[in-house]
Structures are given as structure tokens and as C-alpha cells.
Design a protein around this motif. Structure first.
Motif, mmCIF file in Angstrom:
data_model
loop_
_atom_site.group_PDB
_atom_site.id
_atom_site.type_symbol
_atom_site.label_atom_id
_atom_site.label_comp_id
_atom_site.label_asym_id
_atom_site.label_seq_id
_atom_site.Cartn_x
_atom_site.Cartn_y
_atom_site.Cartn_z
ATOM 1 N N GLU A 149 0.826 -1.209 0.000
ATOM 2 C CA GLU A 149 0.000 0.000 0.000
ATOM 3 C C GLU A 149 0.861 1.260 0.000
ATOM 4 O O GLU A 149 1.781 1.401 0.810
ATOM 5 C CB GLU A 149 -0.938 0.002 1.206
ATOM 6 N N ILE A 150 0.532 2.168 -0.903
ATOM 7 C CA ILE A 150 1.167 3.482 -0.930
ATOM 8 C C ILE A 150 0.358 4.467 -0.094
ATOM 9 O O ILE A 150 0.884 5.182 0.751
ATOM 10 C CB ILE A 150 1.305 3.995 -2.381
ATOM 11 N N ALA A 151 -0.952 4.459 -0.300
ATOM 12 C CA ALA A 151 -1.818 5.360 0.467
ATOM 13 C C ALA A 151 -3.269 4.948 0.292
ATOM 14 O O ALA A 151 -3.632 4.232 -0.653
ATOM 15 C CB ALA A 151 -1.633 6.811 0.019
ATOM 16 N N SER A 152 -4.093 5.395 1.225
ATOM 17 C CA SER A 152 -5.538 5.192 1.120
ATOM 18 C C SER A 152 -6.234 6.466 1.584
ATOM 19 O O SER A 152 -5.671 7.245 2.364
ATOM 20 C CB SER A 152 -5.992 3.997 1.970
ATOM 21 N N ARG A 174 -10.937 14.445 -10.766
ATOM 22 C CA ARG A 174 -10.005 15.478 -10.315
ATOM 23 C C ARG A 174 -9.563 15.219 -8.883
ATOM 24 O O ARG A 174 -8.396 15.378 -8.545
ATOM 25 C CB ARG A 174 -10.654 16.861 -10.434
ATOM 26 N N ARG A 175 -10.486 14.794 -8.032
ATOM 27 C CA ARG A 175 -10.130 14.491 -6.640
ATOM 28 C C ARG A 175 -9.117 13.354 -6.575
ATOM 29 O O ARG A 175 -8.149 13.409 -5.814
ATOM 30 C CB ARG A 175 -11.379 14.123 -5.836
ATOM 31 N N ILE A 176 -9.346 12.327 -7.394
ATOM 32 C CA ILE A 176 -8.417 11.187 -7.423
ATOM 33 C C ILE A 176 -7.063 11.626 -7.972
ATOM 34 O O ILE A 176 -6.005 11.289 -7.415
ATOM 35 C CB ILE A 176 -9.001 10.034 -8.256
ATOM 36 N N GLU A 177 -7.075 12.404 -9.048
ATOM 37 C CA GLU A 177 -5.827 12.839 -9.666
ATOM 38 C C GLU A 177 -4.997 13.696 -8.712
ATOM 39 O O GLU A 177 -3.782 13.503 -8.574
ATOM 40 C CB GLU A 177 -6.109 13.614 -10.949
ATOM 41 N N ASP A 178 -5.647 14.641 -8.045
ATOM 42 C CA ASP A 178 -4.925 15.520 -7.113
ATOM 43 C C ASP A 178 -4.321 14.715 -5.969
ATOM 44 O O ASP A 178 -3.195 14.995 -5.521
ATOM 45 C CB ASP A 178 -5.865 16.587 -6.559
ATOM 46 N N PHE A 179 -5.054 13.717 -5.488
ATOM 47 C CA PHE A 179 -4.555 12.894 -4.392
ATOM 48 C C PHE A 179 -3.331 12.098 -4.829
ATOM 49 O O PHE A 179 -2.299 12.089 -4.144
ATOM 50 C CB PHE A 179 -5.660 11.957 -3.899
ATOM 51 N N VAL A 180 -3.439 11.419 -5.971
ATOM 52 C CA VAL A 180 -2.324 10.608 -6.459
ATOM 53 C C VAL A 180 -1.107 11.475 -6.770
ATOM 54 O O VAL A 180 0.041 11.096 -6.488
ATOM 55 C CB VAL A 180 -2.742 9.786 -7.690
ATOM 56 N N ALA A 181 -1.342 12.654 -7.332
ATOM 57 C CA ALA A 181 -0.248 13.551 -7.695
ATOM 58 C C ALA A 181 0.555 13.996 -6.473
ATOM 59 O O ALA A 181 1.735 14.353 -6.591
ATOM 60 C CB ALA A 181 -0.792 14.772 -8.430
ATOM 61 N N SER A 182 -0.082 13.960 -5.297
ATOM 62 C CA SER A 182 0.603 14.388 -4.072
ATOM 63 C C SER A 182 1.424 13.273 -3.431
ATOM 64 O O SER A 182 2.155 13.525 -2.464
ATOM 65 C CB SER A 182 -0.432 14.879 -3.049
ATOM 66 N N LEU A 183 1.329 12.056 -3.960
ATOM 67 C CA LEU A 183 1.986 10.916 -3.336
ATOM 68 C C LEU A 183 3.405 10.708 -3.877
ATOM 69 O O LEU A 183 3.644 10.884 -5.075
ATOM 70 C CB LEU A 183 1.169 9.645 -3.578
ATOM 71 N N PRO A 184 4.340 10.281 -3.049
ATOM 72 C CA PRO A 184 5.724 10.057 -3.478
ATOM 73 C C PRO A 184 5.892 8.715 -4.192
ATOM 74 O O PRO A 184 6.623 7.826 -3.736
ATOM 75 C CB PRO A 184 6.503 10.105 -2.160
ATOM 76 N N VAL A 185 5.224 8.555 -5.315
ATOM 77 C CA VAL A 185 5.255 7.270 -6.022
ATOM 78 C C VAL A 185 6.654 6.925 -6.507
ATOM 79 O O VAL A 185 6.956 5.747 -6.762
ATOM 80 C CB VAL A 185 4.260 7.265 -7.211
ATOM 81 N N GLU A 186 7.518 7.938 -6.620
ATOM 82 C CA GLU A 186 8.884 7.692 -7.070
ATOM 83 C C GLU A 186 9.669 6.812 -6.107
ATOM 84 O O GLU A 186 10.705 6.244 -6.474
ATOM 85 C CB GLU A 186 9.625 9.025 -7.270
ATOM 86 N N ILE A 238 0.581 9.628 -12.137
ATOM 87 C CA ILE A 238 1.860 8.974 -11.853
ATOM 88 C C ILE A 238 2.897 9.375 -12.895
ATOM 89 O O ILE A 238 4.056 9.687 -12.561
ATOM 90 C CB ILE A 238 1.686 7.445 -11.813
ATOM 91 N N PHE A 239 2.505 9.385 -14.156
ATOM 92 C CA PHE A 239 3.431 9.745 -15.232
ATOM 93 C C PHE A 239 3.972 11.157 -15.021
ATOM 94 O O PHE A 239 5.184 11.396 -15.111
ATOM 95 C CB PHE A 239 2.731 9.640 -16.583
ATOM 96 N N GLU A 240 3.075 12.079 -14.731
ATOM 97 C CA GLU A 240 3.492 13.472 -14.563
ATOM 98 C C GLU A 240 4.363 13.640 -13.324
ATOM 99 O O GLU A 240 5.286 14.471 -13.316
ATOM 100 C CB GLU A 240 2.263 14.382 -14.493
ATOM 101 N N ARG A 241 4.087 12.858 -12.273
ATOM 102 C CA ARG A 241 4.930 12.911 -11.078
ATOM 103 C C ARG A 241 6.338 12.394 -11.392
ATOM 104 O O ARG A 241 7.349 12.996 -10.995
ATOM 105 C CB ARG A 241 4.295 12.058 -9.968
#
Length: 365
Positions: A81-84, A100-112, A146-149
Motif C-alpha cells: 500500500e502506498i496510500a488510502s 479530479r479528486r483522485i488525480e490531485d490525491f495521487v499527484a501528491s503521493l511520493p510514487v517515485e 503517476i506519469f506526470e509525477r
């Protein structure tokens, strides 16, 4: 590390117990939570580092995710799990706002931290509940975020067919999970030994849940409606020491069960019997445990046949069953009447999600 584990609805407690047992074996600190954030079919595990000693006596780190993928019989997926997050009201949102809510949330996560930019990735999504967006919408939106991050750190690689890393995005009701799917594209319940499919075969995870409910202790065992043999095969794969019988009325399915048993390497551990469960006492004088996925829906054809079929079967079962039986069906009224009129006591009942249905599971004595 936090793991999100998926399983069938209604067996979270059994899956949780299995995970506790497996983690106890390797002496790793852990905490298990069933139905995290109230989501059915999910088990969450906080787990510490695990180690083993290799053949040269060196201490090596053990991947707990890999260990659970290899050892579990009740899980479907093991996700790091990365985040919930809970998205209140997302089911009522118009598609643009919800995504948009999902995108903003994922964009804030350190997926790298979970994927190298040099590694190819893909997003697999799952959605359940009332929403105005689809799982395809979610996969595209999460993939874009994720791609943009990752673009901040290099040139990301997307490979939808054969990715090195699979991100798993799930929206269940108002709860969203994102993680790394360590299981891959094929769920653990899809056993590699299955070379023959019954039209309504049972998931191996549910078969093992029924075995857990039966608590077989080495006594004789039978699946009187064995179909393609899932329950007897899974029991045999556990190294069960007692006699295992697989009874099936239709020769085609019995041959299929034998093929599956050969594929699983347990053919010699099971006795295959061509016969009618409504004449059970003709094939076995006594049996300690009986576990089966009873005919219903597609398995029976005409539902009007079910009450008599169940009444006849449980009448025969009453002649031979010594200890405990476990059965699942959608036909609650018919099975309860048949069990009651043939002198059985229901000691446990639960609902289990299977193939889009909620089936009734009964433990009787």
C-alpha cells in the motif's frame, strides 16, 4: 510496510487468521486489520522487516509480500500500500470532479519511492459501488498523475501489456487505495493446476475457507458434488492424511476433476467416484466430514428441482455423516428446510461473495 490483501467477501476473518499464522512462522512483528476502513474483502497488515539465513549462513532480507504470495491459500492479491483515502460523496460527483479528486490525491503521493523511472509501469484499476466514473476512467487518471509525477525525475515508461511495476488503484464505495500489486495480473485464486473448468467452478480461496470452517482432523472426507474437484484437490494439497472422496454424477466433470488432480500432483491422494449424491449411502458407509458447493443457479438448470434434490441429499447425508458438514448455496429456504427435517443442527452461518452473488455458507452437525 503496510500491505493491502484482497480476498472474497465474507471470509476476511479466515484470511486474517491465515495471515497471522503465516507471519508467526517467520517471527516478524505485525498487526492485522480485517475490513480496513470498513471495506469488505480486504485485510490490512502492518509488518516489520523479516530475515532468513541462506545456505552460506548469511542473513538475508525476506520479502513478506513474496512470502504471502507463495504460501497463502485464501488471498487473491498482495498489494504494497502506498496510500488510502476516503472521498466523501464521490459517488454523487460528476465524472470530471470525481476524477479530479483522485488525480490531485495521487499527484501528491511520493510514487517515485516505489518505482524507478527506468522501469516500465502500468495501472490496473478496480471499482465497486455506485459511481459516475468507470474503472477505465480511474486507470487513465491515475496513470496520468503517476506519469506526470515521475517526469520530474526522468522519462517514465508506460507498458500496458508487460509492465515491470503494476500500480493497483481501487475505488470501493468512497474508499480509494493505491499500491504496488506484487501478485501480477493473475489472481492467486486462479490456480495453475486448473486445466478443466466446471461451468460453475468454485474459487480455490473459497474452497479453502470452507475447509477451514469444517476443521477436518484427519478423518474421512467427501465432496458429494465435487464438479471439477476444487475442494478435494485443495485439501489434498495441504497434505491431508485422511481418506478424500470426490463424488460426481456426471462423467465429463469427474474426468475433468481427475485431470485437475493429475495436474496438481495429487491424483493418488483422492478417490474419484462416479455417482449420485442423492444415493450417497450406496457409495460410503460413513464419512467424518462433508464439504461441497451445492448445485444452484447455472449448476441445476431448473430451480424447481432444488427443494427435492436438497431434501433427498440431506436425507442420505444423515445416514453417513459422523462429524461435520459445510455447504454453500444461494437457496436459503430450501437448504434450511432440508437440513432441519433431516435432523441437522446449524452451528454456523455466514454470507460469502462468489461470482457476483452472495451465497449462504452453513456449518452443520
Amino acid at each position: 510496510m503496510r500491505l493491502l490483501l484482497t480476498t472474497s467477501q465474507g471470509i476476511e476473518d479466515l484470511a486474517g487468521a491465515e495471515v497471522r499464522s503465516l507471519l508467526d512462522r517467520i517471527g516478524v512483528p505485525f498487526r492485522v486489520e480485517e475490513k480496513p476502513l470498513g471495506v469488505e474483502g480486504r485485510v490490512s497488515v502492518e509488518v516489520g522487516e523479516a530475515f532468513y539465513i541462506d545456505e552460506k549462513g548469511r542473513k538475508r532480507e525476506l520479502s513478506v509480500a513474496t512470502y504471502l504470495n507463495e504460501k497463502s491459500r485464501l488471498l487473491h492479491r498482495v498489494i504494497v500500500e502506498i496510500a488510502s483515502e476516503r472521498f466523501e460523496g464521490i459517488g454523487e460527483h460528476e465524472p470530471e470532479r470525481a476524477l479530479r479528486r483522485i488525480e490531485d490525491f495521487v499527484a501528491s503521493l511520493p510514487v517515485e519511492r516505489f518505482v524507478k523511472v527506468s522501469e516500465s509501469f502500468a495501472v490496473r484499476s478496480f471499482r465497486k459501488g455506485e459511481h459516475k466514473i468507470t474503472s477505465v476512467d480511474i486507470a487513465k487518471t491515475v496513470g496520468k498523475a503517476i506519469f506526470e509525477r515521475l517526469e520530474r525525475f526522468g522519462k517514465p515508461k508506460v507498458n500496458l501489456d508487460h509492465p515491470s511495476v503494476i500500480f493497483r488503484a481501487e475505488l470501493v464505495g468512497e474508499t480509494f487505495f493505491l499500491g504496488i500489486d506484487t501478485t501480477g495480473d493473475s489472481s492467486l485464486h486462479k490456480r495453475p493446476w486448473r486445466v478443466y473448468d466446471h461451468p460453475a467452478h468454485l474459487k480455490a480461496s473459497i474452497a479453502n475457507a470452507l475447509i477451514e470452517l469444517a476443521e477436518p482432523d484427519g478423518g474421512s472426507f467427501i465432496d458429494p458434488f465435487c464438479g471439477s474437484g476444487t475442494i478435494p484437490i485443495e485439501l489434498a494439497l495441504r497434505g491431508y492424511s485422511g481418506r478424500i472422496n470426490c463424488l460426481e454424477k456426471y462423467r465429463k466433470h469427474l474426468r475433468g476433476a481427475e485431470m485437475n488432480a493429475v495436474s496438481a500432483g495429487v491424483y493418488d491422494k483422492i478417490e474419484f467416484i462416479l455417482g449420485d449424491a442423492t444415493r450417497l449411502s450406496e457409495y460410503v458407509e460413513s464419512v467424518d466430514f462433508a464439504v461441497s458447493n451445492l448445485p444452484y443457479g447455472l449448476k441445476i438448470g431448473r430451480k424447481s428441482m432444488i427443494p427435492k434434490l436438497y431434501m433427498d441429499f440431506f436425507g442420505e447425508l444423515a445416514k453417513v455423516l459422523e462429524k461435520r458438514g459445510v455447504f454453500i448455496t444461494t437457496e436459503k429456504r430450501a437448504i434450511e428446510k432440508a437440513m432441519e427435517e433431516n435432523g441437522f443442527k446449524i452451528v454456523h452461518h455466514r454470507l460469502i461473495g462468489h461470482g457476483g452473488l452472495r451465497v449462504h455458507a452453513y456449518v452443520i452437525e
